[in-house]
Design an enzyme around this catalytic site. Structure first.
Site, PDB file in Angstrom:
ATOM      1  N   GLY A   1      85.134 -49.477 -97.664  1.00 24.45           N
ATOM      2  CA  GLY A   1      84.808 -50.666 -97.573  1.00 24.45           C
ATOM      3  C   GLY A   1      85.913 -51.675 -97.304  1.00 24.45           C
ATOM      4  O   GLY A   1      85.847 -53.091 -97.972  1.00 24.45           O
TER       5      GLY A   1
ATOM      6  N   LEU B   1      86.593 -53.466 -94.741  1.00 24.35           N
ATOM      7  CA  LEU B   1      86.338 -54.640 -94.027  1.00 24.35           C
ATOM      8  C   LEU B   1      85.551 -55.465 -94.786  1.00 24.35           C
ATOM      9  O   LEU B   1      85.293 -56.681 -94.259  1.00 24.35           O
ATOM     10  CB  LEU B   1      85.739 -54.179 -92.523  1.00 24.35           C
TER      11      LEU B   1
ATOM     12  N   GLN C   1      84.671 -58.245 -98.183  1.00 28.10           N
ATOM     13  CA  GLN C   1      85.261 -59.202 -98.675  1.00 28.10           C
ATOM     14  C   GLN C   1      86.489 -58.985 -99.254  1.00 28.10           C
ATOM     15  O   GLN C   1      87.451 -59.797 -99.070  1.00 28.10           O
ATOM     16  CB  GLN C   1      84.250 -60.066 -99.437  1.00 28.10           C
TER      17      GLN C   1
ATOM     18  N   ASP D   1      85.968 -47.782 -93.415  1.00 23.20           N
ATOM     19  CA  ASP D   1      84.605 -48.571 -93.488  1.00 23.20           C
ATOM     20  C   ASP D   1      83.836 -48.015 -92.448  1.00 23.20           C
ATOM     21  O   ASP D   1      84.216 -47.408 -91.555  1.00 23.20           O
ATOM     22  CB  ASP D   1      85.115 -50.076 -92.894  1.00 23.20           C
ATOM     23  N   ILE D   2      82.473 -48.515 -92.650  1.00 22.58           N
ATOM     24  CA  ILE D   2      81.542 -47.733 -91.849  1.00 22.58           C
ATOM     25  C   ILE D   2      81.450 -48.092 -90.232  1.00 22.58           C
ATOM     26  O   ILE D   2      81.077 -47.659 -89.374  1.00 22.58           O
ATOM     27  CB  ILE D   2      80.078 -47.904 -92.412  1.00 22.58           C
TER      28      ILE D   2
ATOM     29  N   ASP E   1      81.396 -43.323 -93.429  1.00 23.02           N
ATOM     30  CA  ASP E   1      80.197 -43.889 -94.373  1.00 23.02           C
ATOM     31  C   ASP E   1      80.362 -43.069 -95.591  1.00 23.02           C
ATOM     32  O   ASP E   1      80.306 -41.741 -95.770  1.00 23.02           O
ATOM     33  CB  ASP E   1      79.095 -43.428 -93.525  1.00 23.02           C
TER      34      ASP E   1
ATOM     35  N   TYR F   1      71.051 -54.183-108.363  1.00 27.08           N
ATOM     36  CA  TYR F   1      72.651 -54.488-108.173  1.00 27.08           C
ATOM     37  C   TYR F   1      73.324 -54.138-109.647  1.00 27.08           C
ATOM     38  O   TYR F   1      74.014 -53.202-109.856  1.00 27.08           O
ATOM     39  CB  TYR F   1      73.006 -55.736-107.532  1.00 27.08           C
TER      40      TYR F   1
HETATM   41  N1  SER Z   1      79.338 -61.910-106.116  1.00 30.27           N
HETATM   42  C1  SER Z   1      78.246 -60.891-106.515  1.00 30.27           C
HETATM   43  C2  SER Z   1      77.394 -61.196-106.111  1.00 30.27           C
HETATM   44  O1  SER Z   1      76.960 -62.435-106.107  1.00 30.27           O
HETATM   45  C3  SER Z   1      78.456 -60.668-107.829  1.00 30.27           C
HETATM   46  O2  SER Z   1      79.289 -59.620-108.092  1.00 30.27           O
HETATM   47  O3  SER Z   1      76.481 -60.286-105.594  1.00 30.27           O
END
Ligand code: SER
Length: 316
Positions: free
Chosen positions: A8, A10, A12, A34-35, A53, A142
């Site tokens: 990952g 690339l 944030q 990165d993918i 990937d 998540y």
């Molecule tokens: N910044 C993240 C999100 O909002 C939280 O870990 O998903």
């Protein structure tokens, strides 16, 4: 850390972490993956870059063996709002990628970092001064993947002796690469829009507090945690970290010190607002301070100064 692979790269966090690691450890000792493989990115052009990937375990293993790395930094994952829209994909990518990476770390005895998140908490978690060890019953996919990731990290450490380390990141604010589909993204967008339009419409409601941190602190703390002596680490997966607890109107006030005409309005997105409300207001970071010296440099005022200056220089 001597030779590091990053997934990952690339993203944030990855885009800034990769450049910093190359600076500190040498270009030949950082393998960015990165993918995607955009030809105009410095991450791709300024050092070692390999397309990967993370659900492809064979290629991941081949790259770890080709470059003989000793450290694995696994960042590839979907953020909260996207994961809520595509929960099955989020599970497959976030958990599948993590398990592949942990297995390779076990086989090759690699030091290992992957981020958890404030998303690993849920509505039953104490909202203020959220303790390091507390109720973790998230209501988002998540969050489910993040809690599972914390447990897997502990499992691989206890069962196999893999040197796993992690932090629960808050919203991360950056000027290099935009976050993709998170709940805290408003706190990034607001700066870009302030400079472009002197106005921003927030999808998170007034009075909604969440933890945040400036990206340079996030990058520094990953390195600090990874270089800390293993025996000092008791919590491991994952430490609460935060630099500030803010609501949209707090950022509005800071921006207005620089741009007095700046106007904040609200158009609340019910999905992301519900996610935000299920997360803490302000977490307790004392374990990270005590065990490896976590000490962020940027508060809201300092971060706002720097963000606006950096974005001004870029002429967005
Ligand atoms: N910044 C993240 C999100 O909002 C939280 O870990 O998903």
């Amino acid at each position: 850390m001597k030779k590091i692979i990053i997934t990952g790269a690339l993203g944030q966090i990855g885009s800034e972490l990769t450049m910093k690691l190359r600076e500190l450890y040498g270009k030949d000792n950082v393998v960015a993956t990165d993918i995607r493989e955009p030809k105009d990115s410095k991450v791709v052009t300024d050092g070692i870059f390999e397309q990967l990937d993370v659900t492809d375990a064979d290629r991941m293993k081949a790259l770890v063996e080709k470059y003989e790395v000793d450290t694995f930094i696994h960042l590839a994952a979907l953020l909260s709002a996207v994961a809520e829209a595509k929960p099955k994909l989020a599970w497959d990518l976030n958990m599948g990628g993590l398990l592949n990476a942990l297995e390779i770390a076990r086989e090759h005895n690699l030091k290992f970092f992957t981020p958890s998140s404030i998303g690993a908490f849920g509505p039953e978690t104490p909202k203020d001064q959220t303790p390091q060890v507390t109720i973790q019953r998230p209501t988002t996919m998540y969050g489910v993947t993040k809690v599972s990731g914390e447990l897997l990290g502990d499992y691989y450490f206890q069962k196999f002796g893999v040197d796993t380390r992690s932090v629960r990141f808050p919203g991360l604010i950056s000027h290099e690469t935009l976050p993709g589909g998170g709940t805290t993204d408003y706190a990034v967008d607001i700066y870009f829009e302030a400079l472009k339009n002197n106005a921003y419409t927030s999808f998170i409601g007034k009075g909604t507090y969440m933890d945040m941190m400036y990206m340079s602190d996030a990058v520094d703390l990953i390195i600090q945690l990874m270089e800390a002596p293993s025996e000092q680490l008791k919590c491991r997966n994952a430490y609460n970290v935060s630099a500030m607890s803010v609501a949209p109107e707090d950022i509005e006030r800071e921006i207005q010190k620089h741009l007095p005409e700046f106007k904040l309005t609200y158009e609340v997105d019910p999905v992301r607002q519900a996610i935000a409300e299920s997360w803490p207001n302000a977490i307790d970071t004392s374990a990270a301070q005590e065990e490896w010296g976590f000490s962020p440099q940027f508060d809201l005022e300092k971060m706002t100064n720097d963000m606006l200056q950096q974005l001004n220089n870029k002429e967005i």
